[in-house]
Design a protein around this motif. Structure first.
Motif, PDB file in Angstrom:
ATOM      1  N   PHE A 284       0.827  -1.202   0.000  1.00 47.15           N
ATOM      2  CA  PHE A 284       0.000   0.000   0.000  1.00 47.15           C
ATOM      3  C   PHE A 284       0.864   1.256   0.000  1.00 47.15           C
ATOM      4  CE2 PHE A 284      -2.020   3.473   2.340  1.00 47.15           C
ATOM      5  CZ  PHE A 284      -3.155   3.673   1.553  1.00 47.15           C
ATOM      6  N   ILE A 285       1.884   1.273   0.843  1.00 52.66           N
ATOM      7  CA  ILE A 285       2.776   2.441   0.910  1.00 52.66           C
ATOM      8  C   ILE A 285       3.489   2.643  -0.432  1.00 52.66           C
ATOM      9  CG2 ILE A 285       4.867   3.374   1.990  1.00 52.66           C
ATOM     10  CD1 ILE A 285       3.960   2.071   4.605  1.00 52.66           C
ATOM     11  N   CYS A 286       3.943   1.539  -1.039  1.00 49.38           N
ATOM     12  CA  CYS A 286       4.633   1.644  -2.337  1.00 49.38           C
ATOM     13  C   CYS A 286       3.706   2.188  -3.411  1.00 49.38           C
ATOM     14  CB  CYS A 286       5.151   0.273  -2.762  1.00 49.38           C
ATOM     15  SG  CYS A 286       6.508  -0.363  -1.774  1.00 49.38           S
ATOM     16  N   ARG A 287       2.515   1.615  -3.522  1.00 47.49           N
ATOM     17  CA  ARG A 287       1.586   2.054  -4.573  1.00 47.49           C
ATOM     18  C   ARG A 287       1.167   3.505  -4.376  1.00 47.49           C
ATOM     19  NH1 ARG A 287      -0.185  -3.230  -3.613  1.00 47.49           N
ATOM     20  NH2 ARG A 287      -1.795  -2.525  -2.171  1.00 47.49           N
ATOM     21  N   THR A 288       0.947   3.911  -3.140  1.00 48.50           N
ATOM     22  CA  THR A 288       0.557   5.293  -2.857  1.00 48.50           C
ATOM     23  C   THR A 288       1.697   6.258  -3.188  1.00 48.50           C
ATOM     24  OG1 THR A 288      -0.864   4.489  -1.068  1.00 48.50           O
ATOM     25  CG2 THR A 288      -0.361   6.840  -1.091  1.00 48.50           C
ATOM     26  N   THR A 289       2.917   5.868  -2.862  1.00 49.40           N
ATOM     27  CA  THR A 289       4.083   6.711  -3.145  1.00 49.40           C
ATOM     28  C   THR A 289       4.298   6.868  -4.645  1.00 49.40           C
ATOM     29  OG1 THR A 289       5.127   5.901  -1.104  1.00 49.40           O
ATOM     30  CG2 THR A 289       6.546   7.024  -2.688  1.00 49.40           C
ATOM     31  N   LEU A 290       3.999   5.824  -5.399  1.00 46.68           N
ATOM     32  CA  LEU A 290       4.271   5.827  -6.837  1.00 46.68           C
ATOM     33  C   LEU A 290       3.157   6.451  -7.679  1.00 46.68           C
ATOM     34  CD1 LEU A 290       5.853   2.273  -7.253  1.00 46.68           C
ATOM     35  CD2 LEU A 290       7.033   4.464  -7.442  1.00 46.68           C
ATOM     36  N   LEU A 291       2.049   6.848  -7.038  1.00 43.38           N
ATOM     37  CA  LEU A 291       0.971   7.491  -7.801  1.00 43.38           C
ATOM     38  C   LEU A 291       1.503   8.705  -8.562  1.00 43.38           C
ATOM     39  CD1 LEU A 291      -2.071   7.418  -5.327  1.00 43.38           C
ATOM     40  CD2 LEU A 291      -1.877   6.213  -7.522  1.00 43.38           C
ATOM     41  N   ASN A 292       1.087   8.821  -9.827  1.00 44.01           N
ATOM     42  CA  ASN A 292       1.462   9.957 -10.677  1.00 44.01           C
ATOM     43  C   ASN A 292       2.957  10.010 -10.990  1.00 44.01           C
ATOM     44  OD1 ASN A 292      -1.269  10.911 -10.611  1.00 44.01           O
ATOM     45  ND2 ASN A 292      -0.857  11.809  -8.595  1.00 44.01           N
ATOM     46  N   THR A 293       3.653   8.892 -10.841  1.00 47.98           N
ATOM     47  CA  THR A 293       5.059   8.841 -11.241  1.00 47.98           C
ATOM     48  C   THR A 293       5.198   7.996 -12.507  1.00 47.98           C
ATOM     49  OG1 THR A 293       5.577   6.844  -9.967  1.00 47.98           O
ATOM     50  CG2 THR A 293       5.798   8.971  -8.833  1.00 47.98           C
ATOM     51  N   LYS A 294       6.309   8.135 -13.160  1.00 50.48           N
ATOM     52  CA  LYS A 294       6.610   7.353 -14.358  1.00 50.48           C
ATOM     53  C   LYS A 294       8.004   6.749 -14.216  1.00 50.48           C
ATOM     54  CE  LYS A 294       2.919   8.421 -16.852  1.00 50.48           C
ATOM     55  NZ  LYS A 294       1.947   7.411 -17.310  1.00 50.48           N
ATOM     56  N   ASN A 295       8.155   5.549 -14.766  1.00 52.92           N
ATOM     57  CA  ASN A 295       9.477   4.905 -14.844  1.00 52.92           C
ATOM     58  C   ASN A 295      10.115   4.645 -13.479  1.00 52.92           C
ATOM     59  OD1 ASN A 295       9.007   5.302 -17.542  1.00 52.92           O
ATOM     60  ND2 ASN A 295      11.059   6.014 -17.999  1.00 52.92           N
ATOM     61  N   MET A 296       9.297   4.422 -12.456  1.00 52.60           N
ATOM     62  CA  MET A 296       9.804   4.156 -11.116  1.00 52.60           C
ATOM     63  C   MET A 296       9.364   2.773 -10.653  1.00 52.60           C
ATOM     64  SD  MET A 296      11.435   6.793  -9.750  1.00 52.60           S
ATOM     65  CE  MET A 296      11.787   8.452 -10.327  1.00 52.60           C
ATOM     66  N   GLY A 297      10.212   2.112  -9.913  1.00 50.06           N
ATOM     67  CA  GLY A 297       9.857   0.814  -9.381  1.00 50.06           C
ATOM     68  C   GLY A 297      10.482   0.563  -8.023  1.00 50.06           C
ATOM     69  N   ILE A 298       9.798  -0.246  -7.219  1.00 53.83           N
ATOM     70  CA  ILE A 298      10.309  -0.658  -5.910  1.00 53.83           C
ATOM     71  C   ILE A 298      10.322  -2.174  -5.901  1.00 53.83           C
ATOM     72  CG2 ILE A 298       9.962  -0.585  -3.412  1.00 53.83           C
ATOM     73  CD1 ILE A 298       8.036   1.942  -4.221  1.00 53.83           C
ATOM     74  N   SER A 299      11.487  -2.758  -5.761  1.00 56.24           N
ATOM     75  CA  SER A 299      11.615  -4.213  -5.750  1.00 56.24           C
ATOM     76  C   SER A 299      12.272  -4.662  -4.455  1.00 56.24           C
ATOM     77  CB  SER A 299      12.443  -4.693  -6.942  1.00 56.24           C
ATOM     78  OG  SER A 299      11.784  -4.433  -8.163  1.00 56.24           O
ATOM     79  N   LYS A 300      11.958  -5.882  -4.085  1.00 57.08           N
ATOM     80  CA  LYS A 300      12.566  -6.463  -2.881  1.00 57.08           C
ATOM     81  C   LYS A 300      13.703  -7.389  -3.295  1.00 57.08           C
ATOM     82  CE  LYS A 300       8.400  -7.795  -2.048  1.00 57.08           C
ATOM     83  NZ  LYS A 300       7.685  -6.816  -2.871  1.00 57.08           N
ATOM     84  N   TYR A 301      14.678  -7.522  -2.415  1.00 52.80           N
ATOM     85  CA  TYR A 301      15.691  -8.555  -2.624  1.00 52.80           C
ATOM     86  C   TYR A 301      15.618  -9.534  -1.464  1.00 52.80           C
ATOM     87  CZ  TYR A 301      18.587  -5.721   0.596  1.00 52.80           C
ATOM     88  OH  TYR A 301      19.067  -5.010   1.673  1.00 52.80           O
ATOM     89  N   LYS A 302      15.844 -10.794  -1.803  1.00 54.03           N
ATOM     90  CA  LYS A 302      15.819 -11.855  -0.802  1.00 54.03           C
ATOM     91  C   LYS A 302      17.086 -12.692  -0.932  1.00 54.03           C
ATOM     92  CE  LYS A 302      11.737 -10.864   0.831  1.00 54.03           C
ATOM     93  NZ  LYS A 302      11.589 -10.348   2.200  1.00 54.03           N
ATOM     94  N   PHE A 303      17.513 -13.226   0.197  1.00 48.59           N
ATOM     95  CA  PHE A 303      18.601 -14.196   0.171  1.00 48.59           C
ATOM     96  C   PHE A 303      17.987 -15.582  -0.011  1.00 48.59           C
ATOM     97  CE2 PHE A 303      20.033 -10.587   2.816  1.00 48.59           C
ATOM     98  CZ  PHE A 303      21.060 -10.138   1.989  1.00 48.59           C
ATOM     99  N   LEU A 304      18.780 -16.516  -0.473  1.00 51.32           N
ATOM    100  CA  LEU A 304      18.252 -17.799  -0.928  1.00 51.32           C
ATOM    101  C   LEU A 304      17.409 -18.505   0.129  1.00 51.32           C
ATOM    102  CD1 LEU A 304      18.278 -19.522  -3.470  1.00 51.32           C
ATOM    103  CD2 LEU A 304      20.259 -20.735  -2.563  1.00 51.32           C
ATOM    104  N   GLU A 305      17.842 -18.467   1.375  1.00 51.26           N
ATOM    105  CA  GLU A 305      17.133 -19.198   2.425  1.00 51.26           C
ATOM    106  C   GLU A 305      15.779 -18.572   2.758  1.00 51.26           C
ATOM    107  OE1 GLU A 305      20.581 -16.974   4.536  1.00 51.26           O
ATOM    108  OE2 GLU A 305      20.136 -17.872   2.591  1.00 51.26           O
ATOM    109  N   GLU A 306      15.589 -17.298   2.389  1.00 49.44           N
ATOM    110  CA  GLU A 306      14.320 -16.626   2.658  1.00 49.44           C
ATOM    111  C   GLU A 306      13.276 -16.885   1.580  1.00 49.44           C
ATOM    112  OE1 GLU A 306      15.798 -12.476   4.680  1.00 49.44           O
ATOM    113  OE2 GLU A 306      16.067 -12.685   2.521  1.00 49.44           O
ATOM    114  N   LEU A 307      13.717 -17.373   0.430  1.00 50.11           N
ATOM    115  CA  LEU A 307      12.877 -17.415  -0.760  1.00 50.11           C
ATOM    116  C   LEU A 307      11.655 -18.329  -0.657  1.00 50.11           C
ATOM    117  CD1 LEU A 307      12.754 -16.083  -3.510  1.00 50.11           C
ATOM    118  CD2 LEU A 307      14.111 -17.975  -4.426  1.00 50.11           C
ATOM    119  N   PRO A 308      11.778 -19.598  -0.233  1.00 39.41           N
ATOM    120  CA  PRO A 308      10.603 -20.485  -0.238  1.00 39.41           C
ATOM    121  C   PRO A 308       9.422 -19.950   0.556  1.00 39.41           C
ATOM    122  CG  PRO A 308      12.611 -21.757   0.090  1.00 39.41           C
ATOM    123  CD  PRO A 308      12.996 -20.309   0.194  1.00 39.41           C
ATOM    124  N   GLU A 309       9.682 -19.464   1.766  1.00 38.27           N
ATOM    125  CA  GLU A 309       8.596 -18.948   2.604  1.00 38.27           C
ATOM    126  C   GLU A 309       7.960 -17.712   1.987  1.00 38.27           C
ATOM    127  OE1 GLU A 309       7.849 -17.245   7.156  1.00 38.27           O
ATOM    128  OE2 GLU A 309       9.789 -18.117   6.601  1.00 38.27           O
TER     129      GLU A 309
END
Length: 255
Positions: free
Chosen positions: A220-245
């Motif tokens: 929700f915070i990401c989508r609200t922050t990105l309103l009316n913006t162009k060419n912007m993205g917020i991505s998460k990074y995970k380490f391998l052991e965190e991925l399955p969950e």
């Protein structure tokens, strides 16, 4: 003839039963080595997953070892998670290209999380493994610079990582964070992308793309922050052991 052992004949018979020619096409099959196709068949858990890996292997030119690594990184499962924290591209409305540029999650299987205490250490480790990081970013990325300096009067600023994305002809600014996403990160990113657009990019380049990479982000915070913006993205990074969950939770949310 050579190569027609009992084991290989059984593999060939299995292959002919699983796939119809119309599904993968003669060109796709012909350009993927048999041993790589067999690897995909053996490791896939569904028909749909097999087709996805075959098409992606053909499109990206993955070797057998790269295919093996993509399975380890759960590339297919990650493709099922729609990236919901990105804004529209100004110069290209192609949804597949947008999905390629703005992934929901990146996986750093080459990093030991116990060694990462701050953003400087994360950046240094990514630079030590820049080839692996570029592979994780996806097709068409070229590394330009680390700590790219922007000079404004007496002040100077540094972009963490600057790339160029060849398919879209655009610079890509990546800001690294080791804390949960905060709205102010986009203000910083916007300044960097606008600077590149104003002073660095040429007339033939597309508008600069900005990505914040952080370990956690509230949708929700990401989508609200990105309103009316162009060419912007917020991505998460995970380490391998965190991925399955994480993937299990996200896939359930999208159903």
């Amino acid at each position: 003839g050579n190569g027609y052992s009992t084991r290989n004949l059984k593999r060939m018979a299995r292959f002919s039963k699983i796939f119809a020619e119309m599904e993968i096409g003669p060109q796709v099959a012909a350009q993927i080595p048999w041993i790589t196709l067999d690897e995909i068949i053996s490791k896939s858990n569904s028909h749909k997953e097999m087709l996805w890996y075959i098409n992606e292997t053909h499109r990206n030119g993955w070797s057998r070892s790269m295919v093996f690594n993509q399975f380890k990184l759960k590339a297919y499962e990650r493709s099922l998670v729609e990236p919901t924290t990105s804004s529209n591209l100004i110069d290209n409305k192609d949804s597949d290209l947008t999905k390629e540029l703005f992934k929901d999650t990146y996986v750093f299987d080459f990093i030991d999380p116990s060694h990462i205490k701050n953003e400087r250490e994360l950046q240094a480790t990514l630079l030590q493994n820049i080839s692996k990081f570029i592979l994780e970013l996806g097709n068409g990325f070229s590394f330009v610079s680390e700590k790219y300096k922007l000079k404004v009067n007496e002040d100077s600023y540094e972009i963490d990582l600057l790339f160029y994305h060849i398919p879209t002809h655009a610079y890509v600014v990546i800001e690294l964070k080791t804390t949960k996403f905060k709205p102010e990160y986009i203000g910083q990113l916007l300044f960097y992308t606008n600077y590149i657009d104003t002073f660095i990019k040429s007339e033939s380049d597309s508008h600069t793309i900005g990505i914040v990479l952080c370990p956690e982000a509230d949708g929700f915070i990401c989508r609200t922050t990105l309103l009316n913006t162009k060419n912007m993205g917020i991505s998460k990074y995970k380490f391998l052991e965190e991925l399955p969950e994480y993937l299990s939770k996200r896939i359930k949310e999208t159903k």
